[in-house]
Design a protein around this motif. Sequence first.
Motif, PDB file in Angstrom:
ATOM      1  N   LEU A  52      49.097  -3.877  14.313  1.00  0.00           N
ATOM      2  CA  LEU A  52      50.078  -4.788  14.898  1.00  0.00           C
ATOM      3  C   LEU A  52      50.169  -4.707  16.417  1.00  0.00           C
ATOM      4  O   LEU A  52      50.929  -5.455  17.028  1.00  0.00           O
ATOM      5  CB  LEU A  52      51.459  -4.518  14.285  1.00  0.00           C
ATOM      6  N   GLY A  53      49.376  -3.827  17.012  1.00  0.00           N
ATOM      7  CA  GLY A  53      49.378  -3.723  18.466  1.00  0.00           C
ATOM      8  C   GLY A  53      49.151  -5.046  19.173  1.00  0.00           C
ATOM      9  O   GLY A  53      49.833  -5.350  20.162  1.00  0.00           O
ATOM     10  N   PRO A  54      48.192  -5.862  18.729  1.00  0.00           N
ATOM     11  CA  PRO A  54      47.960  -7.144  19.407  1.00  0.00           C
ATOM     12  C   PRO A  54      49.167  -8.071  19.414  1.00  0.00           C
ATOM     13  O   PRO A  54      49.260  -8.962  20.261  1.00  0.00           O
ATOM     14  CB  PRO A  54      46.803  -7.753  18.596  1.00  0.00           C
ATOM     15  N   ARG A  55      50.108  -7.855  18.497  1.00  0.00           N
ATOM     16  CA  ARG A  55      51.325  -8.665  18.481  1.00  0.00           C
ATOM     17  C   ARG A  55      52.456  -8.028  19.302  1.00  0.00           C
ATOM     18  O   ARG A  55      53.561  -8.555  19.356  1.00  0.00           O
ATOM     19  CB  ARG A  55      51.809  -8.874  17.043  1.00  0.00           C
ATOM     20  N   GLY A  56      52.174  -6.899  19.916  1.00  0.00           N
ATOM     21  CA  GLY A  56      53.199  -6.222  20.697  1.00  0.00           C
ATOM     22  C   GLY A  56      54.260  -5.542  19.860  1.00  0.00           C
ATOM     23  O   GLY A  56      55.317  -5.167  20.376  1.00  0.00           O
ATOM     24  N   ILE A  57      53.982  -5.370  18.566  1.00  0.00           N
ATOM     25  CA  ILE A  57      54.934  -4.719  17.662  1.00  0.00           C
ATOM     26  C   ILE A  57      54.646  -3.220  17.645  1.00  0.00           C
ATOM     27  O   ILE A  57      53.504  -2.806  17.410  1.00  0.00           O
ATOM     28  CB  ILE A  57      54.815  -5.281  16.236  1.00  0.00           C
ATOM     29  N   THR A  58      55.650  -2.408  17.905  1.00  0.00           N
ATOM     30  CA  THR A  58      55.474  -0.965  17.811  1.00  0.00           C
ATOM     31  C   THR A  58      55.863  -0.502  16.414  1.00  0.00           C
ATOM     32  O   THR A  58      56.767  -1.057  15.786  1.00  0.00           O
ATOM     33  CB  THR A  58      56.317  -0.207  18.841  1.00  0.00           C
TER      34      THR A  58
END
Length: 254
Positions: free
Chosen positions: A178-184
């Motif tokens: 989920l990094g590409p979505r900016g979700i931590t």
Amino acid sequence: MGSLAGKTALVTGASRGIGRGIARELARQGALVAVHYGENEQAAHVTLELIGQEGGQAFPVRAELGVPGDIETLYSQVENELAQQGQGPELDILVNNAAVSGSARIHEVTPELFDRLFAVNTRSLLFLVQRGLKNLRNGGRIINVSSAATRIAYPESVVYSMTKGALNTFTLALAKELGPRGITVNAVGPGFVETDMNAGKRTTEDAAAELAAWSVFNRVGRPSDIAEVVAFLASDASRWITGQCLDASGGSGL
């Protein structure tokens, strides 16, 4: 204005214990909180009342986890309630706290215990996240409540420890996904905390002292000790942290 003002959060297992503490803290920081519970409606309403008294906003969501249709039941209620409040179905914060325990050493484990713990603590969590990714905004937060039992050998609850170990692995993989979505995606690992789940372990003064002695501070944790760590991970201040399990056990087992 709190650090989570304008955010919407879903906290599973929020009727009691750590989950109640998390729901209260997120609401104190300004989030609108969906308070999920499985069976104890009275306890969930206590959580809602406390949040209201503290000036926060919340609503209840009832869904038994670990049974067929559990995930869609949960999200349909969340979406319906948000629609009634004039909001869309989007979430900013998902806290996976709901879990069941079951003390058993290896020779005491039964297939029924194994299946029940993995159904709620692992299987439901995975599909709850999978379904929730439709709702979670880019830049959102997923926080999984793990356990210090993944770091410290605790053979008294071997299956429970295994479910939390799976959760930590899931956290790591999901953070990269989920990094590409900016979700931590992070986990928090409590030790012994003053909750109903651990009440049976504190039946005598000696037993309570034994639990307290695990921590370097010689006390059992409080739900607020965990909740404030979760609130940090839900905030923008944690934007550069992902794929981690933050130990929140008061230095247990050091």
